[in-house]
Design an enzyme around this catalytic site. Structure first.
Site: not given
Length: 312
Positions: A141, A162, A180, A246
């Site tokens: 998916h 998404k 999908d 980061r």
């Protein structure tokens, strides 16, 4: 696990082959080996280690050999060759098969085709295409887009954003592979290729709006049939208690079909422009592949600054 296979009818359509044995049924024939064989040695009568489960391609060399063979040798060799469980025989450069060859092909129900392509081009294209179609495959998916030539797979929980990110990327000039469901084929130990299921190809589903036909709305330049999977971006809800990377000193990966793919986890919170983030990640990936790493550059500058201050 069932052995992967491709219907011969799909090979015929993909390679635009001309049928020389129309009376031989092809609907139930499948190809299971992503390679071809050129039976020049077999035409001399040597069938040791013959790869009869592969598509056979006859080019100029094989046809020249056939033209020099006596009729009795042709009859004997053709029968022995075509008695093998061959899925198909293809003559390159639109060569016409010998009548005796067609006789035994019809006898043993081996389909024979011709192609206008050169032997080298035909061989390369069949092997390339079959390698993708017969490669180990899985479905996950997610959304796959081509961003600056980088195949970016977006994954995350349903409703995380998404499809919305993919739509904005398309508006910005990038291309959709699939939304999908992503069908992933392992072409080699380093290469994964993603495609769309036929049913959902070119469609995007947006909650509150419904299904959009991207090819119709934005044109053929907005979609692409397949793409390598170079980078995975995992979208997660923002959690203030979680420590996110980061600097990027440690590059995370995710395993897909045994291959390791670079993976970035992106925390989602209001105001973050996902499309711009995906674009930046794709460009950063390309920079690293070209030998430039911004994190390493920053680290060098910090070291140089510390060394300079210590010398003063």
């Amino acid at each position: 696990m069932d052995q992967a296979q491709v219907e011969l009818t799909r090979v015929i359509e993909k390679m635009n082959l001309n049928n020389r044995t129309p009376d031989v049924p092809v609907e139930d024939i499948v190809v299971t080996v992503p390679d071809i064989n050129r039976p020049a040695l077999q035409l001399t009568g040597n069938f040791d280690n013959f790869k009869g489960d592969r598509i056979q391609i006859l080019g100029d060399m094989e046809c020249a050999l056939i033209e020099k063979m006596p009729e009795e040798d042709k009859d004997r060799v053709f029968e022995q060759l075509l008695a093998e469980p061959i899925p198909a025989v293809i003559f390159s450069r639109d060569r016409k098969p010998d009548p005796l060859f067609l006789k035994w092909a019809n006898e043993y129900k081996v389909p024979v085709f011709s192609s206008p392509s050169s032997t080298a081009a035909l061989t390369a294209e069949i092997i390339r295409w079959l390698n993708v179609r017969l490669a180990p495959c899985t479905s996950i998916h997610g959304v796959l887009v081509d961003c600056y030539g980088v195949g970016v797979l977006l994954i995350g929980e349903s409703g995380i954003g998404k499809s919305e990110a993919a739509l904005e990327l398309i508006v910005r000039g990038h291309r959709l592979v699939t939304d999908d469901i992503v069908e992933i084929h392992k072409v080699s130990e380093v290469t994964l290729v993603g495609t769309a299921p036929e049913v959902t190809k070119h469609f995007i589903e947006l909650r509150g709006i419904g299904v959009l036909d991207i090819k119709t709305m934005f044109g053929v330049q907005s979609v692409i049939e397949t793409s390598g999977i170079d980078l995975v971006i995992k979208l997660k809800e923002w959690n203030q208690d979680e420590d996110y990377d980061r600097i990027g000193l440690n590059e995370d990966t995710i395993e897909i079909l045994g291959n390791q793919v670079t993976c970035h986890t992106i925390p989602i919170r209001p105001g973050r422009n996902l499309a711009v983030i995906v674009e930046a990640a794709a460009v950063n990936y390309r920079q690293k592949k070209m030998g430039y790493n911004a994190t390493d550059e920053l680290y060098k500058r910090v070291e140089q600054g510390i060394q300079k201050r210590s010398e003063e």
